[in-house]
Design an enzyme around this catalytic site. Sequence first.
Site, PDB file in Angstrom:
ATOM      1  N   VAL A 203       5.727  -8.265   6.713  1.00  0.00           N
ATOM      2  CA  VAL A 203       4.486  -8.652   7.090  1.00  0.00           C
ATOM      3  C   VAL A 203       3.914  -7.346   7.909  1.00  0.00           C
ATOM      4  O   VAL A 203       4.638  -6.908   8.669  1.00  0.00           O
ATOM      5  CB  VAL A 203       4.543  -9.930   7.915  1.00  0.00           C
ATOM      6  CG1 VAL A 203       3.071 -10.175   8.598  1.00  0.00           C
ATOM      7  CG2 VAL A 203       4.878 -11.289   7.096  1.00  0.00           C
TER       8      VAL A 203
ATOM      9  N   SER B  55       6.403   0.870  13.577  1.00  0.00           N
ATOM     10  CA  SER B  55       5.200   0.816  13.775  1.00  0.00           C
ATOM     11  C   SER B  55       4.638   1.337  15.057  1.00  0.00           C
ATOM     12  O   SER B  55       5.275   1.083  16.344  1.00  0.00           O
ATOM     13  CB  SER B  55       4.408  -0.527  13.516  1.00  0.00           C
ATOM     14  OG  SER B  55       3.055  -0.611  13.920  1.00  0.00           O
TER      15      SER B  55
ATOM     16  N   GLY C  95       0.946  -1.084  -0.045  1.00  0.00           N
ATOM     17  CA  GLY C  95       0.115   0.117  -0.114  1.00  0.00           C
ATOM     18  C   GLY C  95       0.640   1.323   0.060  1.00  0.00           C
ATOM     19  O   GLY C  95       0.656   2.183  -0.655  1.00  0.00           O
TER      20      GLY C  95
ATOM     21  N   TYR D 217       4.493  -9.070  15.766  1.00  0.00           N
ATOM     22  CA  TYR D 217       4.514  -7.927  14.607  1.00  0.00           C
ATOM     23  C   TYR D 217       5.166  -6.749  15.366  1.00  0.00           C
ATOM     24  O   TYR D 217       6.090  -6.282  14.942  1.00  0.00           O
ATOM     25  CB  TYR D 217       3.133  -7.520  14.067  1.00  0.00           C
ATOM     26  CG  TYR D 217       3.202  -6.446  13.322  1.00  0.00           C
ATOM     27  CD1 TYR D 217       4.042  -6.312  12.046  1.00  0.00           C
ATOM     28  CD2 TYR D 217       2.533  -5.278  13.597  1.00  0.00           C
ATOM     29  CE1 TYR D 217       3.883  -5.298  11.214  1.00  0.00           C
ATOM     30  CE2 TYR D 217       2.470  -4.182  12.796  1.00  0.00           C
ATOM     31  CZ  TYR D 217       3.392  -4.059  11.820  1.00  0.00           C
ATOM     32  OH  TYR D 217       3.271  -2.977  11.094  1.00  0.00           O
TER      33      TYR D 217
ATOM     34  N   ARG E  72      -9.675   5.472  16.533  1.00  0.00           N
ATOM     35  CA  ARG E  72      -8.498   5.246  17.156  1.00  0.00           C
ATOM     36  C   ARG E  72      -7.551   5.834  15.886  1.00  0.00           C
ATOM     37  O   ARG E  72      -6.587   6.535  16.075  1.00  0.00           O
ATOM     38  CB  ARG E  72      -8.161   3.609  17.180  1.00  0.00           C
ATOM     39  CG  ARG E  72      -6.660   3.225  17.472  1.00  0.00           C
ATOM     40  CD  ARG E  72      -6.549   1.602  17.637  1.00  0.00           C
ATOM     41  NE  ARG E  72      -5.259   1.362  17.488  1.00  0.00           N
ATOM     42  CZ  ARG E  72      -4.774   0.995  16.324  1.00  0.00           C
ATOM     43  NH1 ARG E  72      -5.355   0.687  15.166  1.00  0.00           N
ATOM     44  NH2 ARG E  72      -3.559   0.941  16.123  1.00  0.00           N
TER      45      ARG E  72
ATOM     46  N   GLY F  93       9.229  -3.164   3.401  1.00  0.00           N
ATOM     47  CA  GLY F  93       8.953  -4.525   3.040  1.00  0.00           C
ATOM     48  C   GLY F  93       8.635  -5.180   4.625  1.00  0.00           C
ATOM     49  O   GLY F  93       9.298  -4.973   5.448  1.00  0.00           O
TER      50      GLY F  93
HETATM   51  P1  NAI Z   1       1.584  -3.778   2.954  1.00  0.00           P
HETATM   52  O1  NAI Z   1       1.386  -5.208   3.824  1.00  0.00           O
HETATM   53  O2  NAI Z   1       0.555  -3.372   2.026  1.00  0.00           O
HETATM   54  O3  NAI Z   1       3.094  -3.968   2.150  1.00  0.00           O
HETATM   55  C1  NAI Z   1       4.198  -4.806   2.627  1.00  0.00           C
HETATM   56  C2  NAI Z   1       5.017  -5.249   1.495  1.00  0.00           C
HETATM   57  O4  NAI Z   1       6.062  -6.147   1.835  1.00  0.00           O
HETATM   58  C3  NAI Z   1       3.952  -6.207   0.660  1.00  0.00           C
HETATM   59  O5  NAI Z   1       4.116  -5.745  -0.670  1.00  0.00           O
HETATM   60  C4  NAI Z   1       4.569  -7.350   0.549  1.00  0.00           C
HETATM   61  O6  NAI Z   1       4.570  -8.150  -0.727  1.00  0.00           O
HETATM   62  C5  NAI Z   1       5.942  -7.234   0.908  1.00  0.00           C
HETATM   63  N1  NAI Z   1       6.512  -8.372   1.523  1.00  0.00           N
HETATM   64  C6  NAI Z   1       6.218  -9.080   2.597  1.00  0.00           C
HETATM   65  N2  NAI Z   1       7.035 -10.177   2.763  1.00  0.00           N
HETATM   66  C7  NAI Z   1       8.168  -9.874   2.122  1.00  0.00           C
HETATM   67  C8  NAI Z   1       9.194 -10.903   1.822  1.00  0.00           C
HETATM   68  N3  NAI Z   1       9.427 -11.810   2.498  1.00  0.00           N
HETATM   69  N4  NAI Z   1       9.933 -10.339   0.974  1.00  0.00           N
HETATM   70  C9  NAI Z   1       9.986  -9.114   0.383  1.00  0.00           C
HETATM   71  N5  NAI Z   1       8.719  -8.448   0.350  1.00  0.00           N
HETATM   72  C10 NAI Z   1       7.802  -8.822   1.266  1.00  0.00           C
HETATM   73  O7  NAI Z   1       1.918  -2.898   4.103  1.00  0.00           O
HETATM   74  P2  NAI Z   1       1.991  -1.239   3.913  1.00  0.00           P
HETATM   75  O8  NAI Z   1       0.707  -0.735   4.545  1.00  0.00           O
HETATM   76  O9  NAI Z   1       2.429  -0.645   2.711  1.00  0.00           O
HETATM   77  O10 NAI Z   1       3.036  -0.932   5.028  1.00  0.00           O
HETATM   78  C11 NAI Z   1       4.350  -0.686   4.538  1.00  0.00           C
HETATM   79  C12 NAI Z   1       5.288  -0.665   5.849  1.00  0.00           C
HETATM   80  O11 NAI Z   1       4.878   0.105   6.863  1.00  0.00           O
HETATM   81  C13 NAI Z   1       5.298  -2.151   6.708  1.00  0.00           C
HETATM   82  O12 NAI Z   1       6.402  -2.383   7.037  1.00  0.00           O
HETATM   83  C14 NAI Z   1       4.463  -1.931   7.681  1.00  0.00           C
HETATM   84  O13 NAI Z   1       4.547  -2.752   8.958  1.00  0.00           O
HETATM   85  C15 NAI Z   1       4.682  -0.456   7.918  1.00  0.00           C
HETATM   86  N6  NAI Z   1       3.493   0.248   8.694  1.00  0.00           N
HETATM   87  C16 NAI Z   1       2.215   0.532   7.919  1.00  0.00           C
HETATM   88  C17 NAI Z   1       1.363   1.239   8.568  1.00  0.00           C
HETATM   89  C18 NAI Z   1       0.197   1.774   7.630  1.00  0.00           C
HETATM   90  O14 NAI Z   1      -0.775   2.203   8.387  1.00  0.00           O
HETATM   91  N7  NAI Z   1       0.256   1.575   6.377  1.00  0.00           N
HETATM   92  C19 NAI Z   1       1.316   1.709  10.083  1.00  0.00           C
HETATM   93  C20 NAI Z   1       2.593   1.150  10.621  1.00  0.00           C
HETATM   94  C21 NAI Z   1       3.524   0.311  10.019  1.00  0.00           C
HETATM   95  C1  15L Z   2       0.140  -1.216  11.277  1.00  0.00           C
HETATM   96  O1  15L Z   2       1.305  -1.542  11.753  1.00  0.00           O
HETATM   97  C2  15L Z   2      -0.255  -1.954  10.273  1.00  0.00           C
HETATM   98  O2  15L Z   2       0.625  -1.922   9.175  1.00  0.00           O
HETATM   99  C3  15L Z   2      -1.356  -0.988   9.388  1.00  0.00           C
HETATM  100  O3  15L Z   2      -1.994  -1.957   8.499  1.00  0.00           O
HETATM  101  C4  15L Z   2      -2.544  -0.681  10.519  1.00  0.00           C
HETATM  102  O4  15L Z   2      -3.182  -1.930  10.858  1.00  0.00           O
HETATM  103  C5  15L Z   2      -1.815  -0.028  11.696  1.00  0.00           C
HETATM  104  O5  15L Z   2      -0.736  -0.513  12.083  1.00  0.00           O
HETATM  105  C6  15L Z   2      -2.832   0.248  12.827  1.00  0.00           C
HETATM  106  O6  15L Z   2      -2.347   0.610  13.954  1.00  0.00           O
HETATM  107  O7  15L Z   2      -3.989   0.089  12.690  1.00  0.00           O
END
Ligand code: NAI
Ligand code: 15L
Length: 292
Positions: free
Chosen positions: A100, A137, A38, A162, A200, A98
């Site tokens: 989970v 996070s 995302g 996580y 939240r 990147g």
């Molecule tokens: P997302 O789940 O949409 O994207 C994570 C990407 O990591 C996915 O495209 C997935 O294919 C890739 N990935 C997973 N396992 C992998 C592996 N073994 N090797 C290579 N790639 C792998 O998550 P999002 O929302 O884009 O978040 C990005 C980062 O920000 C994450 O690390 C997430 O924990 C962190 N984050 C995001 C938040 C949010 O509100 N979107 C909130 C807090 C933290």
């Molecule tokens: C995170 O760390 C997750 O990556 C995101 O997808 C949301 O769940 C967010 O926290 C949250 O706090 O809701």
Amino acid sequence: MADQAIRVTGAASALETAVQDKNPHKLGRLLLTGAAGGLGKVLRPRLAAFADVVRVSDLGAALGNDAAPHEEVVACNLADRAAMDALVAGCDAIVHLGGVSVERPFEEILEANIKGVFHVYEAARRHGVKRVVFASSNHVTGFYRQDERINARDLRRPDGYYGLSKSYGEDMAQFNFDRYGIETVSIRIGWSFPEPKDRRSLASWLSYDDLTELMRCSLFTPDVGHTVVYGMSDNPSTWWDNRYAAHLGFKARDSSDIFRANIEAQPLPPADDPVRVYQGGIFTATGPFEPK
Ligand code: NAI
Ligand code: 15L
């Protein structure tokens, strides 16, 4: 208010221009992991303002082959040490998204997040990369209550495997600075989606434009050591105090206030519901995961 709404959802071009004006020193090659996720999809075009070449990476099935003119597309599993070493070679900085991104069984977290962040820093050390931006996070401190206000120096209270993996990532960041001088900004992202979905996320929302600005500050501010910053917009109420990240110069421009009336029209969850009690919300009550 209308102007705010436009900035929240609008294209990145105006912001990119502003960012570039403030940044005469573009990077040569920037690595973006998690590029198919995302936030990766949001940041891909915007990072063009920060580097001549953006090397975008994710698992192959998720990534595809399409590359913009400023991009190199490289499929790579974060759990594969040799592949990660090759991925990082030639890069000047890393934005590590990147992994989970929700609470899952430990074995999944171990591969993508714990081994993954280890491989990022091992490769950074071997190839002389001196700046990492780590997508940490709010779940590193998810067991604080929503009536508490905390800062980056408060005890971490991860709310699951996580959150623990993000806490480990922050420890890797500190260790790699102390030992090898690799600097990191760990962004404890709140809720970064187009808009808040509940009370939240009204408190924890980080707009995409503010995320982009925080990335700029994290990549280009000198002498950050290991800095921890909560990634949030200028929301009407918050649980987080960013006093120890003031040197980043990050000023949020958006606010979840424009969504407040709609969200507050939602029914209030029961007083003991984790989504109402804890900063980490439902993550504090997800699992345990029993072996199959
Ligand atoms: P997302 O789940 O949409 O994207 C994570 C990407 O990591 C996915 O495209 C997935 O294919 C890739 N990935 C997973 N396992 C992998 C592996 N073994 N090797 C290579 N790639 C792998 O998550 P999002 O929302 O884009 O978040 C990005 C980062 O920000 C994450 O690390 C997430 O924990 C962190 N984050 C995001 C938040 C949010 O509100 N979107 C909130 C807090 C933290
Ligand atoms: C995170 O760390 C997750 O990556 C995101 O997808 C949301 O769940 C967010 O926290 C949250 O706090 O809701």
